[in-house]
Design an enzyme around this catalytic site. Structure first.
Site, PDB file in Angstrom:
ATOM      1  N   TYR A   1     -21.598  31.585 -19.396  1.00  0.00           N
ATOM      2  CA  TYR A   1     -21.007  31.774 -20.720  1.00  0.00           C
ATOM      3  C   TYR A   1     -21.193  30.612 -21.687  1.00  0.00           C
ATOM      4  O   TYR A   1     -21.572  30.810 -22.832  1.00  0.00           O
ATOM      5  CB  TYR A   1     -19.508  32.070 -20.575  1.00  0.00           C
ATOM      6  CG  TYR A   1     -18.761  32.149 -21.889  1.00  0.00           C
ATOM      7  CD1 TYR A   1     -18.973  33.228 -22.756  1.00  0.00           C
ATOM      8  CD2 TYR A   1     -17.860  31.172 -22.278  1.00  0.00           C
ATOM      9  CE1 TYR A   1     -18.300  33.305 -23.966  1.00  0.00           C
ATOM     10  CE2 TYR A   1     -17.178  31.243 -23.478  1.00  0.00           C
ATOM     11  CZ  TYR A   1     -17.403  32.312 -24.329  1.00  0.00           C
ATOM     12  OH  TYR A   1     -16.755  32.388 -25.516  1.00  0.00           O
TER      13      TYR A   1
ATOM     14  N   CYS B   1     -13.243  28.523 -10.232  1.00  0.00           N
ATOM     15  CA  CYS B   1     -12.544  29.553 -11.003  1.00  0.00           C
ATOM     16  C   CYS B   1     -12.651  30.919 -10.333  1.00  0.00           C
ATOM     17  O   CYS B   1     -11.827  31.799 -10.574  1.00  0.00           O
ATOM     18  CB  CYS B   1     -13.079  29.611 -12.432  1.00  0.00           C
ATOM     19  SG  CYS B   1     -14.873  29.830 -12.547  1.00  0.00           S
TER      20      CYS B   1
ATOM     21  N   ASN C   1     -17.276  14.407 -22.517  1.00  0.00           N
ATOM     22  CA  ASN C   1     -17.194  15.826 -22.192  1.00  0.00           C
ATOM     23  C   ASN C   1     -16.713  15.945 -20.755  1.00  0.00           C
ATOM     24  O   ASN C   1     -17.369  15.448 -19.837  1.00  0.00           O
ATOM     25  CB  ASN C   1     -18.559  16.483 -22.357  1.00  0.00           C
ATOM     26  CG  ASN C   1     -18.577  17.958 -21.934  1.00  0.00           C
ATOM     27  OD1 ASN C   1     -19.592  18.473 -21.515  1.00  0.00           O
ATOM     28  ND2 ASN C   1     -17.456  18.632 -22.053  1.00  0.00           N
TER      29      ASN C   1
ATOM     30  N   CYS D   1     -21.035  23.016 -13.030  1.00  0.00           N
ATOM     31  CA  CYS D   1     -20.200  24.149 -13.456  1.00  0.00           C
ATOM     32  C   CYS D   1     -21.051  25.406 -13.630  1.00  0.00           C
ATOM     33  O   CYS D   1     -21.891  25.484 -14.535  1.00  0.00           O
ATOM     34  CB  CYS D   1     -19.497  23.813 -14.767  1.00  0.00           C
ATOM     35  SG  CYS D   1     -18.557  25.185 -15.473  1.00  0.00           S
TER      36      CYS D   1
ATOM     37  N   CYS E   1      -9.435  26.184 -14.343  1.00  0.00           N
ATOM     38  CA  CYS E   1     -10.397  25.090 -14.234  1.00  0.00           C
ATOM     39  C   CYS E   1      -9.720  23.785 -14.621  1.00  0.00           C
ATOM     40  O   CYS E   1      -8.900  23.746 -15.542  1.00  0.00           O
ATOM     41  CB  CYS E   1     -11.592  25.330 -15.148  1.00  0.00           C
ATOM     42  SG  CYS E   1     -12.782  23.967 -15.140  1.00  0.00           S
TER      43      CYS E   1
ATOM     44  N   CYS F   1     -20.133  24.395  -8.826  1.00  0.00           N
ATOM     45  CA  CYS F   1     -18.677  24.565  -8.739  1.00  0.00           C
ATOM     46  C   CYS F   1     -18.330  26.003  -9.103  1.00  0.00           C
ATOM     47  O   CYS F   1     -18.693  26.482 -10.178  1.00  0.00           O
ATOM     48  CB  CYS F   1     -17.963  23.595  -9.681  1.00  0.00           C
ATOM     49  SG  CYS F   1     -16.155  23.822  -9.708  1.00  0.00           S
TER      50      CYS F   1
END
Length: 548
Positions: free
Chosen positions: A329, A524, A181, A323, A470, A521
């Site tokens: 989300y 974005c 991943n 992240c 990203c 992070c």
């Protein structure tokens, strides 16, 4: 792979990076080789801008964007189980819990302590492991250890079974399976370097480069080969490796993507099985108890015969950069991600949004299902405006490609979202969503609510504007396609047709994360990349080599 990789006479210069001291004294520092090295940038490669990994079809002069492609896509989810006689079956159940992280391919590799077998396919987990379909069934994947993977692919690779993980390969030390991943930002240069040394690639996935690096390593034992391979990698990776008698979990030194460790109790006093997964929801489904995160830069190796666990600091310490979009989300609301309850985070995002961007005179707050639910609930309770489910999502419709005419496009939206006129008609409606990417879906939702009789439509977004792509395992459009990169908030409001529009400010998001804010992070939202993206194409190749 090993045969092709070791018959090379080509050499590449590698600049030496000074090794750092052990960042965690509680973990033994593994790096047994003298120094960590990484490939230099090859002279025949030149910089190339990243194109969108979500394609749009064209009809005449009109671009048609798939309705479901508006949201950023998590690339995949991983699960590993060792120490249970039904490891593969449990793996398939855990993959169901992670299905939201990838819907285009799934696979499982299992070990019976002597041989690895794998089964992969395109489609949902239930489709890939449908017992009525030909090929290896779950009952064929015997043994006490297994790893699994669900995948959301980038454009051009979705139809290729070769890109579906786990990858299973044989090399001079035996069989090896891997599930990944994340995304390697230096994949093009890694691949070119390996190809110049003789490696032959069967896929377009960056994960295959990891297998080649392990196959060409001369280090012993297996953990040292993995450590040497990881020293070449730049970017995001949560990895699960399976050999005949070991399962190894590795997380990149920044900890971009989540990976958790749990225990699954067994009957009759048998030792608890060890479980790894991208999210705790996978542990919950199979009855495993969450213990902790796999730490950034950590390697955990489990002996499939004895269930002995050893842990090492695989890579030198770097600032953690988890992240933040996992909280906004990607993850399911019942999951614990980066030690944060996801539903609590989303509720607080919505509540803070209500405080800083209220809607005076609003009659009702509704979420865009399903990801906007908890943010809308937080907005409603903070503002005192009643919460209602004004839009109902259909879970039985596949991917819908919007057609050229306006009327057909609106019908396409209604396949996914149905408005409840009794809640919306004559009302000033606050619509809460988690993000806006291109703006195409938001404009359709606004129109849908107006058509249901709403007097006013106010959009509230429980995250800052997305202004940058990203590169760490999330499939997002190019920056040029991001509506907030091209327009200010007023421009976006006019484009989507809302009466008002507001985003959660980046400052408020950081405030909600508190002292941990620097460890997330947010590239974005800010364009500040913790690991600068390196994008290249091979000018001697007919096809460009893309990151992701």
């Amino acid at each position: 792979m090993a045969t092709a990789s070791t018959t090379t006479t080509t050499t590449t210069r590698f600049p030496t990076r000074n090794p750092n001291p052990n960042p965690n004294p509680k973990l033994p520092h593994l790096l047994s080789f003298k120094s960590s090295r990484y490939p230099s940038l090859l002279p025949h490669l030149h910089l190339r801008r990243r194109f969108s990994s979500i394609s749009a079809a064209s009809t005449g002069d009109q671009t048609i964007v798939p309705f479901d492609s508006e949201k950023p896509r998590e690339e995949c989810g991983v699960v590993g189980i060792v120490g249970h006689p039904d490891a593969a079956h449990l793996c398939s159940l855990a993959l169901h819990a992670l299905q939201h992280r990838g819907q285009e391919g799934a696979g499982i590799a299992a070990s019976d302590l002597s041989t690895l077998r794998s089964s992969t396919g395109l489609g949902l987990v239930s489709e890939v492991f449908d017992p009525s379909k030909p090929g290896l069934s779950l009952s064929s994947l015997t043994g006490p250890a297994a790893i699994g993977h669900v995948r959301y692919s980038t454009a051009g690779a979705a139809a290729s079974i070769h890109n579906v993980q786990p990858f299973l390969a044989s090399y001079r030390f035996g069989q090896l399976a891997v599930a990944h991943n994340g995304n390697l930002v230096n994949y093009p240069s890694l691949r070119s370097s390996l190809e110049e040394k003789g490696s032959i690639f069967n896929t377009s996935s960056d994960t295959e480069a990891i297998l080649h690096l392990i196959a060409t390593s001369k280090s012993r034992p297996f953990l040292s080969r993995v450590a040497e391979a990881c020293s070449y990698l730049r970017g995001a990776y949560s990895l699960l490796f399976l050999t005949a008698d070991k399962l190894l979990a590795v997380r990149d030194p920044h900890g971009f993507r989540p990976l958790v460790l749990g225990r699954l109790p067994r009957a009759n006093g048998a030792p608890s099985a060890v479980v790894f997964a991208s999210e705790t929801c996978a542990l919950d489904l199979i009855g495993a108890k969450y213990e902790r995160e796999v730490e950034p830069g950590e390697a955990i190796i489990v002996d499939a015969r004895t269930l002995d666990i050893s842990t090492s600091c695989l890579m030198p310490s770097k600032p953690r950069k988890a992240c933040v979009f996992e909280l906004i989300y990607f993850a399911l609301p019942q999951s614990l991600v980066f030690s944060h309850p996801v539903y609590e985070s989303r509720y607080s995002f919505g509540a803070t949004l209500a405080a800083e961007s209220p809607v005076p005179g609003a009659d009702v707050v509704i979420p865009v299902p399903d990801s906007g639910f908890f943010a809308a609930l937080g907005f409603s309770e903070r503002s005192g405006v009643p919460f209602q489910q004004g839009l109902i999502r259909s879970h039985y419709v596949g991917r819908t490609f919007i057609q050229p005419s306006q009327a057909i496009r609106d019908l396409g939206v209604k396949l996914k979202l149905s408005p409840i006129k009794g809640i919306l008609a004559g009302k000033s409606v606050v619509v809460v969503d988690d993000s806006i990417v291109r703006g195409t879906t938001s404009s359709k939702i606004v129109r849908l609510i107006r058509d249901a009789g709403a007097k006013e439509v106010h959009m509230r977004i429980a995250s800052p504007p997305i202004i940058a792509s990203c590169y760490y395992g999330v499939d997002t459009p190019s920056s040029e396609e991001l509506i907030s990169n091209r327009m200010d908030i007023e421009g976006v409001r006019k484009e989507i047709g809302a009466d008002s529009l507001a985003f959660l400010s980046l400052e408020s998001l950081r405030g909600l994360l508190g002292d941990e804010a620097p460890s997330f992070c947010e590239a974005c939202f800010s364009g500040d990349y913790p690991v600068p993206p390196v994008e290249y194409e091979d000018v001697n190749s007919k096809e460009p080599l893309y990151v992701a």
